[in-house]
Design an enzyme around this catalytic site. Structure first.
Site, PDB file in Angstrom:
ATOM      1  N   GLY A  12      19.886  18.508 -29.225  1.00 12.92           N
ATOM      2  CA  GLY A  12      18.998  19.294 -28.297  1.00 12.92           C
ATOM      3  C   GLY A  12      19.608  19.138 -26.724  1.00 12.92           C
ATOM      4  O   GLY A  12      18.898  19.595 -25.931  1.00 12.92           O
ATOM      5  N   ASN A 103      24.949  32.365 -30.296  1.00 15.32           N
ATOM      6  CA  ASN A 103      25.264  31.215 -30.733  1.00 15.32           C
ATOM      7  C   ASN A 103      26.073  30.368 -30.112  1.00 15.32           C
ATOM      8  O   ASN A 103      27.020  31.367 -29.282  1.00 15.32           O
ATOM      9  CB  ASN A 103      25.784  31.412 -32.211  1.00 15.32           C
ATOM     10  CG  ASN A 103      25.844  29.848 -32.766  1.00 15.32           C
ATOM     11  OD1 ASN A 103      25.006  29.173 -32.605  1.00 15.32           O
ATOM     12  ND2 ASN A 103      27.230  29.659 -33.808  1.00 15.32           N
ATOM     13  N   HIS A 105      29.609  27.685 -30.320  1.00 13.26           N
ATOM     14  CA  HIS A 105      30.307  27.067 -31.315  1.00 13.26           C
ATOM     15  C   HIS A 105      31.281  26.353 -30.360  1.00 13.26           C
ATOM     16  O   HIS A 105      32.070  26.996 -29.615  1.00 13.26           O
ATOM     17  CB  HIS A 105      31.127  28.110 -32.355  1.00 13.26           C
ATOM     18  CG  HIS A 105      31.839  27.670 -33.421  1.00 13.26           C
ATOM     19  ND1 HIS A 105      31.286  27.426 -34.589  1.00 13.26           N
ATOM     20  CD2 HIS A 105      33.226  27.253 -33.289  1.00 13.26           C
ATOM     21  CE1 HIS A 105      32.082  26.603 -35.446  1.00 13.26           C
ATOM     22  NE2 HIS A 105      33.317  26.626 -34.600  1.00 13.26           N
TER      23      HIS A 105
HETATM   24  C1  GRF Z   1      27.061  21.921 -29.726  1.00  6.44           C
HETATM   25  O1  GRF Z   1      28.428  21.172 -29.647  1.00  6.44           O
HETATM   26  C2  GRF Z   1      27.314  23.281 -30.188  1.00  6.44           C
HETATM   27  O2  GRF Z   1      28.444  23.803 -29.976  1.00  6.44           O
HETATM   28  C3  GRF Z   1      27.146  23.180 -31.595  1.00  6.44           C
HETATM   29  O3  GRF Z   1      26.266  22.252 -31.883  1.00  6.44           O
HETATM   30  C4  GRF Z   1      26.226  21.258 -30.817  1.00  6.44           C
HETATM   31  C5  GRF Z   1      24.986  21.037 -30.604  1.00  6.44           C
HETATM   32  O4  GRF Z   1      24.944  20.008 -29.593  1.00  6.44           O
HETATM   33  N1  GRF Z   1      26.934  24.398 -32.435  1.00  6.44           N
HETATM   34  P1  GRF Z   1      23.154  19.698 -28.985  1.00  6.44           P
HETATM   35  O5  GRF Z   1      22.079  19.457 -30.041  1.00  6.44           O
HETATM   36  O6  GRF Z   1      22.935  20.758 -28.098  1.00  6.44           O
HETATM   37  O7  GRF Z   1      23.319  18.371 -28.166  1.00  6.44           O
END
Ligand code: GRF
Length: 367
Positions: A12, A103, A105
């Protein structure tokens, strides 16, 4: 005030960064965080910031996704933001929030996207391929995994001595600067679309339209949907960072023109709002639905009449919020209102006692 809901399955850090970014303004609010893994650290992290967090277990995503749509609509969510959400979003949600679900990525899509490409695996693949650039992409969510329209990207350099872990760290940093700006741009786009509909320049969307079916019309020359938002939020607006088709592009339709559609219950019978919310709470908390917190309404009324009127009235206001929040699925909010009602009842009592006991000596003092 635009409301966003964040979906997350993990740490998060993006959720927290988005919250921090908008926390001091009054235009965007992180209304709730939905998580699908009971032990996801995002829940604790966001609760500490007083954000409503709701756990939605696996069976609801697979068997009753309409209930999630219903919750989001009832909470007035303008934009759904996926940040480290590892589950495939059910089609009912992507359709209901077509053009309103983003989203992030951790690669420069379309490279290194699709099934099996998530988290550290993406960075391992980038390094194994010897790429000298990577980055992060914010895109719209459709039923096609990682293939929805790209909204914004941020590039990072891959150094010769980078490992998957160091690259992940670099990309994460890029994400923190990218995602809030992309959210600003997406909200600007929605405003722009709403203005066009109001001006009769675009057709009012229907719930049946999906992002893929949306009619594309000629872009209006002066459209820069993100600028006003960026200015209001004090964010650096850089149109060159937007993908070439962004300015003036007609976004996918807003399902139901923002009017929440009544969601049917699992058995097809229409659900009233109260039932839907009670259902939602049950799903969110499993078999452990916390009971509705006490509203103390009688005490609040007694204090208003017998003790301190203004403090009593405040207690009545908080009391009356308890059940409405509870049935809106905002169980945390109901608990807070209940606590506040209790505090104001005590304040009313103390002020009442003080004014009664001190009245005589003070009156004597001035006579
Ligand atoms: C991020 O690197 C995002 O690109 C991917 O999952 C990761 C989430 O990290 N989809 P966090 O939970 O926000 O620290």
């Amino acid at each position: 005030m635009k409301k966003i809901a964040i979906f997350s399955s993990g740490a998060g850090s993006n959720a927290e960064n988005i919250y921090n970014f908008f926390a001091n303004g009054n235009r965007v609010k992180v209304e709730l965080v939905i998580y699908d893994r009971k032990d996801a650290p995002v829940a604790e992290r966001m609760r500490a910031r007083d954000v409503d967090t709701i756990y939605i277990p696996s069976e609801v995503w697979t068997d009753r996704p309409d209930e999630i749509v219903e919750l989001l609509m009832r909470r007035g969510i303008d934009l759904v933001v996926l940040a480290g959400f590892l589950r495939m979003v059910p089609e009912q949600l992507t359709r209901a929030f077509a053009g309103r679900m983003l989203n992030i990525h951790p690669s420069l899509l379309p490279a290194y996207g699709g099934k099996g490409m998530y988290g550290r695996k993406v960075h391992e693949a980038v390094i194994a391929a010897g790429d000298i650039h990577s980055g992060a992409t914010v895109h719209y969510v459709t039923t096609d995994l990682d293939r929805g329209e790209i909204l914004m990207q941020e590039e990072v350099e891959v150094a010769p001595d980078d490992t998957p872990a160091t690259l992940e760290e670099k990309v994460h940093k890029a994400e923190y600067s990218l995602y809030p700006r992309a959210i600003v741009a997406a909200l600007g786009r929605l405003d722009n679309q709403a203005a066009k509909i109001a001006a009769g320049e675009a057709p009012a969307p229907t719930a049946e339209h999906s992002a893929e079916e949306s009619p594309k019309s000629e872009p209006a020359a002066a459209d820069e949907p993100g600028r006003e938002w960026a200015e209001a939020l004090g964010v650096n607006y850089d149109p060159t960072k937007l993908p070439p088709n962004y300015p003036g592009a007609v976004p996918p339709p807003i399902p139901g023109a923002g009017e929440p559609a009544a969601a049917p219950a699992a058995n097809g019978a229409p659900m009233n709002a109260k039932e839907a919310y009670a259902n939602m709470a049950r799903n969110a908390y499993g078999n452990d639905v916390p009971p509705m917190p006490p509203a103390y309404l009688v005490w609040a009324v007694v204090m208003t009449v017998c003790c301190c009127l203004p403090a009593g009235v405040v207690a009545i206001i908080f009391s009356s919020q308890v059940s409405s929040k509870y049935y809106a699925g905002d169980i945390e909010g109901a608990r807070r209102s209940s606590e506040r009602a209790q505090i104001w009842i005590i304040v009313s009592f103390v002020l009442g006692v003080l004014s009664n006991t001190l009245y005589l000596p003070i009156a004597m003092l001035f006579n």
